[in-house]
Design an enzyme around this catalytic site. Structure first.
Site, PDB file in Angstrom:
ATOM      1  N   ARG A 153       0.844  -1.191   0.000  1.00 26.92           N
ATOM      2  CA  ARG A 153       0.000   0.000   0.000  1.00 26.92           C
ATOM      3  C   ARG A 153       0.881   1.244   0.000  1.00 26.92           C
ATOM      4  O   ARG A 153       1.910   1.295   0.671  1.00 26.92           O
ATOM      5  CB  ARG A 153      -0.923   0.034   1.227  1.00 26.92           C
ATOM      6  N   GLU A 188      -2.839   7.428  -6.449  1.00 22.78           N
ATOM      7  CA  GLU A 188      -3.084   6.389  -7.449  1.00 22.78           C
ATOM      8  C   GLU A 188      -4.229   6.808  -8.363  1.00 22.78           C
ATOM      9  O   GLU A 188      -5.281   7.228  -7.881  1.00 22.78           O
ATOM     10  CB  GLU A 188      -3.386   5.056  -6.761  1.00 22.78           C
ATOM     11  N   HIS A 233      -0.262  -0.126  -9.535  1.00 23.16           N
ATOM     12  CA  HIS A 233      -0.980  -1.078  -8.677  1.00 23.16           C
ATOM     13  C   HIS A 233      -1.517  -2.263  -9.491  1.00 23.16           C
ATOM     14  O   HIS A 233      -2.704  -2.577  -9.474  1.00 23.16           O
ATOM     15  CB  HIS A 233      -2.137  -0.380  -7.945  1.00 23.16           C
TER      16      HIS A 233
END
Length: 321
Positions: A245, A274, A294
């Protein structure tokens, strides 16, 4: 005499399919499974607009579910969540109501672990910088390129869950790498089938490892877990990887550490912003950080497996009601 008509026992009557509101786009195979086993209300159906008032079951991939959303769902009983992370769902609000959350830990472990291996190798051989220069039309003489050999180098793993273990197995197999692991929440006999050294602090992992990879959730105690003070203790040839994360590694401090030559490089699949933008991360990319948006679980096989698992867990629960 003609035989009488016998009614079927009540238990043999087919049960109505449970209704699930599908909150995101899923792989077609996942939707096919869901529609076969549920009365599935998908995003393109007009009745989906009534999900807060009517939903008992939700199937989620990436949508946020706030405390306000949960309070507005008087009938909500359970949520199927594709993937391991539930940080976009207010878990405390769900717990207060007794709402179950069925995520899919372990299902995506191999996909994420393979990305850790990919990022470590790309950083070690300076692939990001070299590929960028060539894409811009520059000639890159091989004499100007540098790189690290990862064979025999120590892999340090912070977080001893399914992904961390799979990473350790891969590095052992690919590079004959010694494995150092840290996790204060795992039992002393964890990973008995994987040769490793268990240490008692993050500091020991950082000090003794050549590649450090984090596999912990983002919590108040793990935010900025690796900051400037920690980066300063690492080897100058060390690589740090984050596929967990954004926020676990302090990004501003990482930039400073790279500018000062405190470590070799970094690979980031997770970012505080993100998707990552040129405006925010351009300097890190200039410094050779290999960055992906991601994509740890972004393989077709993994999307099918994790999405189907979330739907199955939800179905099993609903079938017991």
């Amino acid at each position: 005499m003609a035989p009488g008509i016998l009614s079927e026992p009540e238990d043999s009557m087919p049960r109505a399919k449970p209704t699930v509101y599908v909150m995101d786009k899923f792989h077609p195979s996942v939707l096919e499974f869901t529609k076969e086993n549920f009365n599935a209300i998908t995003l393109d159906m007009p009745e989906h607009a009534e999900w807060k008032q009517k939903a008992q079951y939700l199937l989620i991939r990436s949508s946020r579910l706030t405390a306000e959303d949960i309070a507005a769902c008087p009938n909500l009983v359970a949520i199927g969540k594709q993937g391991v992370g539930i940080d976009k769902i207010d878990a405390d609000a769900c717990a207060a109501r007794g709402i179950k959350i069925f995520n899919t830990p372990g299902v995506n472990a191999r996909a994420v672990a393979e990305l850790v291996l990919t990022l470590a190798m790309a950083v070690g051989r300076d692939v990001g910088r070299i590929a960028k220069l060539q894409a811009e039309g520059q000639v890159v003489p091989k004499e100007t390129c540098k790189g690290l050999i990862l064979h025999g180098k120590t892999i340090g793993i912070i977080g001893m869950g399914n992904i961390g273990k799979t990473v350790g197995q891969m590095f052992r197999g690919a590079f004959n790498a010694p494995v150092i692991a840290y996790d204060p929440y795992m039992p002393a006999d964890a990973w008995q089938d994987l040769e490793h050294t268990r240490v008692n602090s993050v500091e020991e992992v950082l000090r003794d490892s050549d590649v450090v990879t984090v596999h912990v959730p983002l919590t108040p105690s793990t935010r900025n877990l690796i900051s400037y003070a920690q980066l300063k203790t690492m080897k100058k040839t060390a690589i740090v990887i984050n596929t967990a994360r954004g926020g676990i590694i302090n990004e501003a401090d990482l930039q400073t550490a790279l500018e000062e030559g405190l470590i070799w490089g970094a690979g980031l699949d997770c970012h505080e912003q993100e998707p990552p933008s040129q405006e925010k991360y351009g300097r890190l990319w200039e410094l050779g950080v290999v960055s992906t948006p991601h994509i740890g679980a972004a393989t077709e096989q993994t999307q099918i497996e994790t999405g189907t698992a979330a739907a199955k867990y939800l179905l099993e629960f609903a079938s017991r009601k």
